[in-house]
Design a protein around this motif. Sequence first.
Motif, PDB file in Angstrom:
ATOM      1  N   SER A 182       0.830  -1.213   0.000  1.00  0.00           N
ATOM      2  CA  SER A 182       0.000   0.000   0.000  1.00  0.00           C
ATOM      3  C   SER A 182       0.860   1.257   0.000  1.00  0.00           C
ATOM      4  CB  SER A 182      -0.975   0.005   1.178  1.00  0.00           C
ATOM      5  OG  SER A 182      -0.274  -0.051   2.396  1.00  0.00           O
ATOM      6  N   ALA A 183       2.022   1.216   0.643  1.00  0.00           N
ATOM      7  CA  ALA A 183       2.923   2.378   0.644  1.00  0.00           C
ATOM      8  C   ALA A 183       3.451   2.654  -0.757  1.00  0.00           C
ATOM      9  CB  ALA A 183       4.079   2.158   1.609  1.00  0.00           C
TER      10      ALA A 183
ATOM     11  N   TYR B 145       1.986   1.766  -3.653  1.00  0.00           N
ATOM     12  CA  TYR B 145       0.884   2.277  -4.471  1.00  0.00           C
ATOM     13  C   TYR B 145       0.514   3.705  -4.083  1.00  0.00           C
ATOM     14  CZ  TYR B 145       0.121  -1.964  -7.105  1.00  0.00           C
ATOM     15  OH  TYR B 145       0.271  -3.012  -7.977  1.00  0.00           O
ATOM     16  N   ASN B 146       0.689   4.074  -2.823  1.00  0.00           N
ATOM     17  CA  ASN B 146       0.449   5.459  -2.407  1.00  0.00           C
ATOM     18  C   ASN B 146       1.471   6.395  -3.059  1.00  0.00           C
ATOM     19  OD1 ASN B 146      -0.909   7.502  -0.853  1.00  0.00           O
ATOM     20  ND2 ASN B 146       0.907   7.537   0.456  1.00  0.00           N
ATOM     21  N   LEU B 147       2.729   5.990  -3.124  1.00  0.00           N
ATOM     22  CA  LEU B 147       3.755   6.795  -3.797  1.00  0.00           C
ATOM     23  C   LEU B 147       3.432   6.954  -5.280  1.00  0.00           C
ATOM     24  CD1 LEU B 147       6.980   5.320  -2.154  1.00  0.00           C
ATOM     25  CD2 LEU B 147       5.982   7.585  -1.747  1.00  0.00           C
TER      26      LEU B 147
ATOM     27  N   ARG C 177       0.323   6.710  -6.617  1.00  0.00           N
ATOM     28  CA  ARG C 177      -0.909   7.491  -6.715  1.00  0.00           C
ATOM     29  C   ARG C 177      -0.651   8.980  -6.537  1.00  0.00           C
ATOM     30  NH1 ARG C 177      -4.005   9.414  -3.009  1.00  0.00           N
ATOM     31  NH2 ARG C 177      -3.064   8.208  -1.346  1.00  0.00           N
ATOM     32  N   THR C 178       0.286   9.338  -5.663  1.00  0.00           N
ATOM     33  CA  THR C 178       0.602  10.743  -5.396  1.00  0.00           C
ATOM     34  C   THR C 178       1.684  11.289  -6.333  1.00  0.00           C
ATOM     35  OG1 THR C 178       2.176  10.114  -3.664  1.00  0.00           O
ATOM     36  CG2 THR C 178      -0.099  10.574  -2.975  1.00  0.00           C
TER      37      THR C 178
ATOM     38  N   GLN D  22       4.726  10.598  -6.659  1.00  0.00           N
ATOM     39  CA  GLN D  22       6.084  10.705  -6.125  1.00  0.00           C
ATOM     40  C   GLN D  22       6.996   9.671  -6.776  1.00  0.00           C
ATOM     41  OE1 GLN D  22       6.375  11.174  -1.768  1.00  0.00           O
ATOM     42  NE2 GLN D  22       4.138  11.100  -1.818  1.00  0.00           N
TER      43      GLN D  22
END
Length: 74
Positions: free
Chosen positions: A34-35, A37-39, A41-42, A44
């Motif tokens: 999830s970390a 995919y969060n990077l 998605r944002t 980064q």
Amino acid sequence: MNPQEPTPTRRALSTPEELLTVPQVMARLQLGRSAIYNLIRTHQLASITLGRARRIPAQQLADFIRTRLDQEAS
């Protein structure tokens, strides 16, 4: 330019970009799914989608790490 010569490309094909899977990036950064995919998605961490597969260019991962190191040093 000779009509039979291939047209120039933006990147030489003799040095293909290494594409990493999400699990490979997870292992390299020691982060969870999830970390990562969060990077992505944002925005980064840049990635591409090939069909249903998500791939992260190795150079983009190196750039991400370099940027984070520079931010920490500031």
